[in-house]
Each structure stands twice: as C-alpha cells, then as structure tokens.
Design a protein around this motif. Structure first.
Motif, PDB file in Angstrom:
ATOM      1  N   TYR A  50       0.837  -1.204   0.000  1.00  0.00           N
ATOM      2  CA  TYR A  50       0.000   0.000   0.000  1.00  0.00           C
ATOM      3  C   TYR A  50       0.869   1.250   0.000  1.00  0.00           C
ATOM      4  N   ARG A  51       1.838   1.303   0.898  1.00  0.00           N
ATOM      5  CA  ARG A  51       2.714   2.471   0.982  1.00  0.00           C
ATOM      6  C   ARG A  51       3.519   2.654  -0.301  1.00  0.00           C
ATOM      7  N   ARG A  52       4.009   1.556  -0.865  1.00  0.00           N
ATOM      8  CA  ARG A  52       4.829   1.643  -2.079  1.00  0.00           C
ATOM      9  C   ARG A  52       4.035   2.225  -3.238  1.00  0.00           C
ATOM     10  N   ARG A  53       2.807   1.768  -3.400  1.00  0.00           N
ATOM     11  CA  ARG A  53       2.005   2.228  -4.542  1.00  0.00           C
ATOM     12  C   ARG A  53       1.578   3.678  -4.375  1.00  0.00           C
ATOM     13  N   ILE A  54       1.201   4.049  -3.153  1.00  0.00           N
ATOM     14  CA  ILE A  54       0.817   5.448  -2.924  1.00  0.00           C
ATOM     15  C   ILE A  54       2.025   6.358  -3.145  1.00  0.00           C
ATOM     16  N   ALA A  55       3.199   5.942  -2.664  1.00  0.00           N
ATOM     17  CA  ALA A  55       4.412   6.747  -2.853  1.00  0.00           C
ATOM     18  C   ALA A  55       4.741   6.922  -4.330  1.00  0.00           C
ATOM     19  N   ALA A  56       4.354   5.948  -5.160  1.00  0.00           N
ATOM     20  CA  ALA A  56       4.606   6.022  -6.595  1.00  0.00           C
ATOM     21  C   ALA A  56       3.548   6.851  -7.327  1.00  0.00           C
ATOM     22  N   GLY A  57       2.584   7.392  -6.567  1.00  0.00           N
ATOM     23  CA  GLY A  57       1.544   8.200  -7.183  1.00  0.00           C
ATOM     24  C   GLY A  57       0.429   7.400  -7.828  1.00  0.00           C
ATOM     25  N   ALA A  58       0.318   6.119  -7.433  1.00  0.00           N
ATOM     26  CA  ALA A  58      -0.714   5.246  -7.994  1.00  0.00           C
ATOM     27  C   ALA A  58      -1.777   4.968  -6.935  1.00  0.00           C
ATOM     28  N   PHE A  59      -2.972   4.575  -7.395  1.00  0.00           N
ATOM     29  CA  PHE A  59      -3.975   4.077  -6.463  1.00  0.00           C
ATOM     30  C   PHE A  59      -3.502   2.723  -5.936  1.00  0.00           C
ATOM     31  N   ALA A  60      -4.070   2.297  -4.813  1.00  0.00           N
ATOM     32  CA  ALA A  60      -3.597   1.068  -4.160  1.00  0.00           C
ATOM     33  C   ALA A  60      -4.564  -0.091  -4.355  1.00  0.00           C
ATOM     34  N   LEU A  61      -5.358  -0.065  -5.418  1.00  0.00           N
ATOM     35  CA  LEU A  61      -6.376  -1.089  -5.615  1.00  0.00           C
ATOM     36  C   LEU A  61      -5.767  -2.468  -5.809  1.00  0.00           C
ATOM     37  N   GLN A  62      -6.422  -3.458  -5.200  1.00  0.00           N
ATOM     38  CA  GLN A  62      -6.008  -4.848  -5.376  1.00  0.00           C
ATOM     39  C   GLN A  62      -7.029  -5.624  -6.198  1.00  0.00           C
ATOM     40  N   ARG A  63      -8.297  -5.345  -5.988  1.00  0.00           N
ATOM     41  CA  ARG A  63      -9.348  -6.081  -6.690  1.00  0.00           C
ATOM     42  C   ARG A  63     -10.626  -5.262  -6.650  1.00  0.00           C
ATOM     43  N   GLY A  64     -11.626  -5.732  -7.367  1.00  0.00           N
ATOM     44  CA  GLY A  64     -12.900  -5.022  -7.387  1.00  0.00           C
ATOM     45  C   GLY A  64     -14.002  -5.885  -7.957  1.00  0.00           C
ATOM     46  N   ARG A  65     -15.136  -5.276  -8.179  1.00  0.00           N
ATOM     47  CA  ARG A  65     -16.286  -5.986  -8.741  1.00  0.00           C
ATOM     48  C   ARG A  65     -17.189  -4.968  -9.413  1.00  0.00           C
ATOM     49  N   ARG A  66     -17.354  -5.081 -10.724  1.00  0.00           N
ATOM     50  CA  ARG A  66     -18.309  -4.236 -11.433  1.00  0.00           C
ATOM     51  C   ARG A  66     -19.722  -4.725 -11.108  1.00  0.00           C
ATOM     52  N   VAL A  67     -20.607  -3.807 -10.852  1.00  0.00           N
ATOM     53  CA  VAL A  67     -21.951  -4.138 -10.373  1.00  0.00           C
ATOM     54  C   VAL A  67     -22.933  -4.056 -11.523  1.00  0.00           C
ATOM     55  N   THR A  68     -23.676  -5.136 -11.748  1.00  0.00           N
ATOM     56  CA  THR A  68     -24.676  -5.187 -12.809  1.00  0.00           C
ATOM     57  C   THR A  68     -26.048  -4.797 -12.268  1.00  0.00           C
ATOM     58  N   ALA A  69     -27.007  -4.614 -13.172  1.00  0.00           N
ATOM     59  CA  ALA A  69     -28.381  -4.320 -12.748  1.00  0.00           C
ATOM     60  C   ALA A  69     -28.944  -5.471 -11.917  1.00  0.00           C
ATOM     61  N   GLU A  70     -28.602  -6.696 -12.291  1.00  0.00           N
ATOM     62  CA  GLU A  70     -29.039  -7.865 -11.516  1.00  0.00           C
ATOM     63  C   GLU A  70     -28.458  -7.835 -10.105  1.00  0.00           C
ATOM     64  N   ASP A  71     -27.188  -7.439  -9.993  1.00  0.00           N
ATOM     65  CA  ASP A  71     -26.570  -7.309  -8.669  1.00  0.00           C
ATOM     66  C   ASP A  71     -27.313  -6.281  -7.820  1.00  0.00           C
ATOM     67  N   ARG A  72     -27.651  -5.151  -8.421  1.00  0.00           N
ATOM     68  CA  ARG A  72     -28.336  -4.093  -7.664  1.00  0.00           C
ATOM     69  C   ARG A  72     -29.700  -4.560  -7.184  1.00  0.00           C
ATOM     70  N   LEU A  73     -30.394  -5.278  -8.040  1.00  0.00           N
ATOM     71  CA  LEU A  73     -31.719  -5.786  -7.674  1.00  0.00           C
ATOM     72  C   LEU A  73     -31.615  -6.721  -6.470  1.00  0.00           C
ATOM     73  N   ARG A  74     -30.711  -7.681  -6.542  1.00  0.00           N
ATOM     74  CA  ARG A  74     -30.585  -8.651  -5.457  1.00  0.00           C
ATOM     75  C   ARG A  74     -30.015  -7.999  -4.199  1.00  0.00           C
TER      76      ARG A  74
END
Length: 436
Positions: free
Chosen positions: A348-372
């Motif tokens: 986390y510290r290394r990536r922030i120091a490099a001026g980058a976001f520290a994201l590791q993973r994520g999940r795009r949310v679909t309309a079906e996801d929002r409904l459930r």
C-alpha cells in the motif's frame, strides 16, 4: 410487528456447519474478482455526480496486542515509526482520490476503523481530520465515528476526538467475563470501559456504542447475561452484537483459541437470545439482525421510517450511494463497482508513494446485482420484502421471483418465513434453550 418464537433444535441441526456471508455487500467480498486498474478507478471517481454526498471509511491496520478472536486486517507494532509512515501514505491517498473527483464533494459520514484507529498520536488524528475538511466539504452535522480500544485510549486522544468533531465512539467490550477474556487474550476491566465512556461523553462525543461478541471460548448464556447487565450500567446508546467466526485457516492467531471450549450452535443461539432478551427488557429496540439502540436513537428513527441501511460498518442511517475507502484493505462502494485496496501495508505504501492508487481487486456491479442487493438489504433491515415491488422498480414482471418463492416454501413450512403473495417476512427468533 416482531414475532418471537423458540427455534426448533432440528432446524439448527439441519443448518449446522453451513457457512453464509454476512452480506455487508452484494456481491460479497469473495466475489471481488475483477481487475479494476487506475485508469478505470479514475474514470469512476471523475464520473460521480458532484451533487451527491459521500461517505468515507479510513482504515488504520495497527494494534499493540493481538486479540485472538480478531478477524480484522491488522498487525502488531512495537514502535510508532511504521504508524507514522502509514499515516503519511493515508494522507497522500486522501489527496489523490479527492483530486480525481469532479469537484470538492459533500461528506455526511466518516468512519475510522481498524485495527485500533486511536493508536495514532492525537496530533496526527487532528491533522488527518483537517486534511479531510480541506479536501472535502464535510457538512456541519456529519456523523464522524471512531472505533476505540478502551484499554489503550488516552485522555489526550479523547480530547482530540472531541475537538475534531467526533459524534460517535464504538468501544470494543466483547465480554466482561474474566475467563473468556483470558481465553481470547483481551484482559479489559469494567473500570477501563467505564472510564473511557465517561471521558468520551465529557469531551462531547454524543453517542456511545458497545461491541459485544457471543460464541467465544468458555462463554455461556449466563455470562452473556452478566456482561449485558454490567454494560447497561453505563447506558450506551447502541449495542452491536456479533457472533464469533472461528476461521483459523484464514486468521492464524485464532489457532491460539481452544476449539473444544467453543460453544455449539444451540449454545450460541441461547447466548444471543439472552443478550437480546436483556436488552429488550432495558427498552432497547432491535435494529436488524445484530444491533440494538435506545428508543430515541437515529437508527430507530430510520428503522421506523423504512430508511435503515446496512453497509460495511453495519447498520447505519447513511443514505449516501458512494463510500470511498482509504488505507490498506479498505473497501469502497461506488454506483458502478466495488473496489478494495491491497491488504499489505508495505505494498500500500509503495504504490501510494509512486503516485498510484492502491487497488487490489474489485467488482463491477450489474443491474441484476443491484436488484438482489436491494432484496437482501430490505430483508436484513426490515425482515420483510415485497418482491413484486422490487421487480417493478427494475422494470421486471411479478413472475421474476417465482423460482425463489417456490424454494422459500420449505422455510415457510418450518416457520422461518411467512409468504403472503410476493411479500416475504422473516420471523425473528430467540431461543428458550439453555447451555448444557
């Protein structure tokens, strides 16, 4: 109306050993498998509606000692230098994310979690709160919440919390039973908790929450009742009551807990039942699955108005559609996606120091996801959901949930749910069982 009935032992036995997510999000964190890179995150941030308000979560992953029941992302430190270096990275991330927004946006909720957020120096907390107010428009009546270890918090830090506008403090209590405390490596006297509660109120922190845990080694229904009785002497505004999750394959320090001393499912149910009963007798209202609050608390007002929400911090009055997470392992929830930072502090510290976001993973949310997600949230908040109304909100026919309603019929026969047309009500349970 709340329906309270004893749960049958055969039903408990049927589900014994099965694991289910806590649904602080949907899809749940194990399904955050998409690679969301810096460019996409930048686009998500820039594309936020500037007229919407935000919630912020800040994670401080450090403690002075390890509690063996802990399931959080934290590490033990013997000096302040790694904390100081981390807080520098945290400030840099706040500024980086704020710069990507379409404009300085309003913030209505701020939550400091950990670890132990109050492990930082009081001056550092004041500085970071100043950074948040510099980068965002923190509204005058914003809820600012901080998680606190009563054993460690100093008078100077309590003063800093009050001066920084903290409105709610969440104190880890877990259990006042000395046998249980020894078994989980968390020795905490009643006097330490009482002192922290009194000092926080004196500093102007208006709302106090106590965290309790059931299902711990050597815990009994009687000891849970005794803990609640002592806690009630301090009259906290809210209680958060969680079941201990024993996952030693994920959290190696939990191997220090004697599994033979853990209560079985019937005993865990009895423990929660006693806690719920004692709090009801004290006129606390039940909020969803595991929170309790005084009748005049803001969570109760949201419950009665049908606007109660649940997010990564539990039940909340927060109506914001975007949560920005800062720090190692922090999770953010945006309208189009979930994102999570790397859990490794050094990375986390290394990536922030490099001026980058520290994201590791994520999940795009679909309309079906929002409904459930909407269905799950209403069930968890209201214990009732009108599936036909939810389907209509998303432009779907009333038949959309026919399969789910058919599968729920077995639970209706067991008395776990009630189905009236397309409306499903979950029946609340307490147990009349006692520890064997």
């Amino acid at each position: 109306m709340t329906i309270v009935t004893p749960i049958r032992s055969d039903i408990v036995a049927r589900f014994e050993g099965q694991r289910a997510p806590r649904y602080t999000s949907y899809p749940t964190a194990p399904h955050f498998t998409h690679n969301i890179d810096d460019a996409e995150y930048q686009t998500l941030l820039t594309g936020l509606d500037p007229n919407e308000s935000l919630s912020l979560y800040l994670h401080v992953p450090f403690c002075q000692t390890m509690c063996w029941y802990c399931g959080c992302h934290t590490r033990i430190v013997a000096s302040y230098s790694p904390i100081e270096a981390y807080l520098d990275a945290l400030e840099a991330e706040i500024r980086m994310v704020a710069a990507a927004l379409p404009q300085p946006m309003k913030v209505r909720h701020i939550h400091w979690g950990g670890g132990t957020p109050t492990i930082m120096a009081p001056a550092a907390f004041r500085k970071l709160m100043g950074t948040l107010r510099e980068c965002f428009e923190v509204v005058a009546d914003a809820e600012i919440a901080v998680e606190i270890d009563p054993r460690r918090v100093t008078d100077e830090m309590i003063d800093a919390l009050g001066q920084s506008g903290v409105t709610r403090a969440s104190l880890g209590v877990q259990s006042f039973d000395p046998t249980v405390q020894a078994a989980i490596n968390r020795i905490q006297s009643y006097e330490q908790t009482a002192r922290a509660t009194e000092k926080l109120r004196g500093a102007g922190v208006a709302a106090i929450n106590f965290d309790l845990i059931y299902g711990l080694p050597h815990q009994t229904a009687e000891s849970c009742g005794n803990t609640v009785a002592r806690a009630l002497q301090l009259a906290p505004d809210q209680f958060s009551v969680f079941g201990y999750a024993h996952v030693p394959w994920m959290k190696k320090h939990q191997r220090m807990i004697d599994t033979a001393a853990l209560p079985n499912p019937q005993q865990r149910l009895a423990q929660f039942g006693v806690i719920a009963e004692r709090l009801a007798e004290a006129k606390y209202r039940r909020i969803g699955l595991d929170h309790f609050a005084k009748p005049d608390d803001r969570l109760v007002r949201c419950l009665d108005a049908g606007t109660l929400r649940r997010n990564f911090q539990g039940y909340t009055s927060d109506q914001c559609t975007t949560l920005l997470g800062f720090g190692a392992s922090a999770v953010g929830a945006l309208p189009q996606a979930y994102v999570q930072n790397t859990t490794q502090v050094s990375e986390y510290r290394r990536r922030i120091a490099a001026g980058a976001f520290a994201l590791q993973r994520g999940r795009r949310v679909t309309a079906e996801d929002r409904l459930r997600r909407d269905v799950i949230e209403r069930v968890m908040c209201d214990f009732r959901v009108d599936l036909e109304a939810v389907a209509a909100k998303y432009g779907l026919s009333p038949q959309y949930f026919e399969g789910e309603l058919a599968r729920l019929a077995e639970l209706e026969r067991d008395g776990i749910v009630r189905i009236e047309g397309a409306a499903v009500s979950c029946l609340l349970y307490t147990s009349d069982a006692a520890d064997e």
